[in-house]
Design a protein around this motif. Sequence first.
Motif, PDB file in Angstrom:
ATOM      1  N   LEU A  85      12.844  77.440  44.188  1.00 39.02           N
ATOM      2  CA  LEU A  85      12.869  78.225  45.425  1.00 39.02           C
ATOM      3  C   LEU A  85      12.045  77.567  46.528  1.00 39.02           C
ATOM      4  O   LEU A  85      12.437  77.588  47.704  1.00 39.02           O
ATOM      5  N   LEU A  86      10.920  76.969  46.161  1.00 36.74           N
ATOM      6  CA  LEU A  86      10.110  76.260  47.156  1.00 36.74           C
ATOM      7  C   LEU A  86      10.891  75.086  47.748  1.00 36.74           C
ATOM      8  O   LEU A  86      10.904  74.874  48.967  1.00 36.74           O
ATOM      9  N   LEU A  87      11.557  74.344  46.875  1.00 41.34           N
ATOM     10  CA  LEU A  87      12.352  73.202  47.333  1.00 41.34           C
ATOM     11  C   LEU A  87      13.558  73.659  48.147  1.00 41.34           C
ATOM     12  O   LEU A  87      13.935  73.020  49.137  1.00 41.34           O
ATOM     13  N   TYR A  88      14.150  74.769  47.722  1.00 38.02           N
ATOM     14  CA  TYR A  88      15.309  75.308  48.445  1.00 38.02           C
ATOM     15  C   TYR A  88      14.917  75.690  49.876  1.00 38.02           C
ATOM     16  O   TYR A  88      15.624  75.355  50.835  1.00 38.02           O
ATOM     17  N   ASN A  89      13.792  76.380  50.017  1.00 35.60           N
ATOM     18  CA  ASN A  89      13.328  76.770  51.355  1.00 35.60           C
ATOM     19  C   ASN A  89      12.948  75.544  52.190  1.00 35.60           C
ATOM     20  O   ASN A  89      13.193  75.499  53.403  1.00 35.60           O
ATOM     21  N   ARG A  90      12.367  74.564  51.524  1.00 39.14           N
ATOM     22  CA  ARG A  90      12.021  73.321  52.220  1.00 39.14           C
ATOM     23  C   ARG A  90      13.281  72.595  52.676  1.00 39.14           C
ATOM     24  O   ARG A  90      13.336  72.049  53.783  1.00 39.14           O
ATOM     25  N   MET A  91      14.305  72.606  51.831  1.00 38.97           N
ATOM     26  CA  MET A  91      15.581  71.984  52.185  1.00 38.97           C
ATOM     27  C   MET A  91      16.182  72.643  53.414  1.00 38.97           C
ATOM     28  O   MET A  91      16.679  71.971  54.326  1.00 38.97           O
TER      29      MET A  91
ATOM     30  N   ASN B 159      23.616  74.262  46.096  1.00 45.38           N
ATOM     31  CA  ASN B 159      22.223  74.686  46.228  1.00 45.38           C
ATOM     32  C   ASN B 159      22.086  76.206  46.243  1.00 45.38           C
ATOM     33  O   ASN B 159      21.059  76.745  45.832  1.00 45.38           O
ATOM     34  N   LEU B 160      23.132  76.912  46.659  1.00 50.27           N
ATOM     35  CA  LEU B 160      23.092  78.374  46.578  1.00 50.27           C
ATOM     36  C   LEU B 160      23.046  78.838  45.122  1.00 50.27           C
ATOM     37  O   LEU B 160      22.288  79.743  44.767  1.00 50.27           O
ATOM     38  N   VAL B 161      23.847  78.203  44.281  1.00 48.48           N
ATOM     39  CA  VAL B 161      23.869  78.563  42.857  1.00 48.48           C
ATOM     40  C   VAL B 161      22.515  78.290  42.210  1.00 48.48           C
ATOM     41  O   VAL B 161      22.016  79.105  41.423  1.00 48.48           O
ATOM     42  N   PHE B 162      21.898  77.161  42.536  1.00 54.53           N
ATOM     43  CA  PHE B 162      20.579  76.845  41.980  1.00 54.53           C
ATOM     44  C   PHE B 162      19.549  77.894  42.403  1.00 54.53           C
ATOM     45  O   PHE B 162      18.713  78.326  41.599  1.00 54.53           O
ATOM     46  N   ALA B 163      19.611  78.310  43.665  1.00 57.06           N
ATOM     47  CA  ALA B 163      18.659  79.301  44.176  1.00 57.06           C
ATOM     48  C   ALA B 163      18.888  80.670  43.538  1.00 57.06           C
ATOM     49  O   ALA B 163      17.931  81.374  43.190  1.00 57.06           O
ATOM     50  N   ILE B 164      20.147  81.055  43.364  1.00 56.35           N
ATOM     51  CA  ILE B 164      20.471  82.341  42.732  1.00 56.35           C
ATOM     52  C   ILE B 164      19.965  82.361  41.289  1.00 56.35           C
ATOM     53  O   ILE B 164      19.369  83.343  40.833  1.00 56.35           O
ATOM     54  N   LYS B 165      20.188  81.270  40.584  1.00 58.61           N
ATOM     55  CA  LYS B 165      19.730  81.159  39.195  1.00 58.61           C
ATOM     56  C   LYS B 165      18.216  81.321  39.110  1.00 58.61           C
ATOM     57  O   LYS B 165      17.698  82.005  38.218  1.00 58.61           O
ATOM     58  N   ALA B 166      17.501  80.720  40.048  1.00 59.36           N
ATOM     59  CA  ALA B 166      16.040  80.821  40.067  1.00 59.36           C
ATOM     60  C   ALA B 166      15.599  82.255  40.344  1.00 59.36           C
ATOM     61  O   ALA B 166      14.646  82.752  39.727  1.00 59.36           O
ATOM     62  N   CYS B 167      16.286  82.936  41.250  1.00 57.16           N
ATOM     63  CA  CYS B 167      15.946  84.329  41.560  1.00 57.16           C
ATOM     64  C   CYS B 167      16.110  85.223  40.334  1.00 57.16           C
ATOM     65  O   CYS B 167      15.281  86.099  40.071  1.00 57.16           O
ATOM     66  N   VAL B 168      17.178  84.999  39.586  1.00 56.35           N
ATOM     67  CA  VAL B 168      17.406  85.777  38.364  1.00 56.35           C
ATOM     68  C   VAL B 168      16.294  85.499  37.361  1.00 56.35           C
ATOM     69  O   VAL B 168      15.720  86.420  36.771  1.00 56.35           O
ATOM     70  N   GLY B 169      15.970  84.229  37.170  1.00 57.84           N
ATOM     71  CA  GLY B 169      14.940  83.851  36.208  1.00 57.84           C
ATOM     72  C   GLY B 169      13.567  84.389  36.554  1.00 57.84           C
ATOM     73  O   GLY B 169      12.767  84.681  35.663  1.00 57.84           O
ATOM     74  N   LEU B 170      13.298  84.552  37.847  1.00 60.07           N
ATOM     75  CA  LEU B 170      11.990  85.037  38.298  1.00 60.07           C
ATOM     76  C   LEU B 170      11.968  86.542  38.551  1.00 60.07           C
ATOM     77  O   LEU B 170      10.927  87.099  38.896  1.00 60.07           O
ATOM     78  N   GLY B 171      13.128  87.191  38.396  1.00 54.60           N
ATOM     79  CA  GLY B 171      13.195  88.638  38.610  1.00 54.60           C
ATOM     80  C   GLY B 171      13.080  89.041  40.066  1.00 54.60           C
ATOM     81  O   GLY B 171      12.547  90.112  40.377  1.00 54.60           O
ATOM     82  N   LEU B 172      13.600  88.212  40.959  1.00 53.08           N
ATOM     83  CA  LEU B 172      13.469  88.452  42.401  1.00 53.08           C
ATOM     84  C   LEU B 172      14.803  88.906  42.986  1.00 53.08           C
ATOM     85  O   LEU B 172      15.539  88.125  43.599  1.00 53.08           O
ATOM     86  N   LEU B 173      15.115  90.184  42.814  1.00 50.29           N
ATOM     87  CA  LEU B 173      16.391  90.709  43.297  1.00 50.29           C
ATOM     88  C   LEU B 173      16.494  90.635  44.817  1.00 50.29           C
ATOM     89  O   LEU B 173      17.538  90.252  45.360  1.00 50.29           O
ATOM     90  N   GLU B 174      15.430  91.014  45.522  1.00 45.72           N
ATOM     91  CA  GLU B 174      15.481  91.012  46.990  1.00 45.72           C
ATOM     92  C   GLU B 174      15.759  89.614  47.534  1.00 45.72           C
ATOM     93  O   GLU B 174      16.533  89.451  48.480  1.00 45.72           O
ATOM     94  N   ASN B 175      15.125  88.609  46.936  1.00 50.48           N
ATOM     95  CA  ASN B 175      15.386  87.229  47.354  1.00 50.48           C
ATOM     96  C   ASN B 175      16.838  86.853  47.089  1.00 50.48           C
ATOM     97  O   ASN B 175      17.484  86.181  47.901  1.00 50.48           O
ATOM     98  N   GLY B 176      17.337  87.300  45.933  1.00 52.92           N
ATOM     99  CA  GLY B 176      18.728  87.024  45.597  1.00 52.92           C
ATOM    100  C   GLY B 176      19.690  87.665  46.580  1.00 52.92           C
ATOM    101  O   GLY B 176      20.711  87.074  46.949  1.00 52.92           O
ATOM    102  N   MET B 177      19.362  88.870  47.032  1.00 55.15           N
ATOM    103  CA  MET B 177      20.214  89.553  48.005  1.00 55.15           C
ATOM    104  C   MET B 177      20.190  88.835  49.357  1.00 55.15           C
ATOM    105  O   MET B 177      21.204  88.783  50.061  1.00 55.15           O
ATOM    106  N   LEU B 178      19.042  88.269  49.708  1.00 54.20           N
ATOM    107  CA  LEU B 178      18.959  87.484  50.945  1.00 54.20           C
ATOM    108  C   LEU B 178      19.842  86.239  50.853  1.00 54.20           C
ATOM    109  O   LEU B 178      20.520  85.864  51.822  1.00 54.20           O
TER     110      LEU B 178
END
Length: 226
Positions: free
Chosen positions: A26-32, A43-62
Amino acid sequence: KKRNRHSWNTILSGYSKSKSCYSDVLLLYNRMRRNCDGVDSFNLVFAIKACVGLGLLENGMLIHGLAMKHGLDKDAYVAPSLVEMYAQFGTMENAQKVFDEIPGRNSVLWGVLMKGYLKYSKEPQVFRLFYLMRDTGLTLDALTLICLAKACGNIFAGKEGRSVHGLSIRRSFIDQSGYLQASIVDMYVKCRLLDNARKLFETSVDRNVVMWTTLISGFAKCERAV
């Protein structure tokens, strides 16, 4: 030197393979996003996968909103990831909504939604999706049959479970997927159809520890010898 999108995706792909690196993804995604124009399905799929793994639903919705903004929410890679994300968080209404809005849904997408409903013990929805999927003329895959077998076992529907087993044989999946075999054995055990469970077990070429344990515990509960 400014990295292009391909370079960023390569880095994100590497980090996303390790659960311990999801925060870095997620840090790299935001930096990108700050240093590279636009986003793509990878890169969207990578970010979504990270949100699921970290339990960050709100980030995933964004990220879902960002995918919609760029017209990628119905992409063949992004859409299943969004459905799976909402299913993992238990927001099945959102998962169903994303699913319903996708044109040309493939068997993978149907299986992902079935798996989500199954996780939250909504077996009637699993069967509903199966009948809808069948009516559309889509070819069933192993994941669909695994979900059906588990749903039958959860509600002790032995008759329907036998039909799933028969369908697996007719579609030639039963000999190709050890996980499907294990799911059907587990279904038979839950439905107390122990002779059926043992027969399938004896013909299986992939008798793993889980399958052995399932069969032995089933016979023990029914006070029968294996």
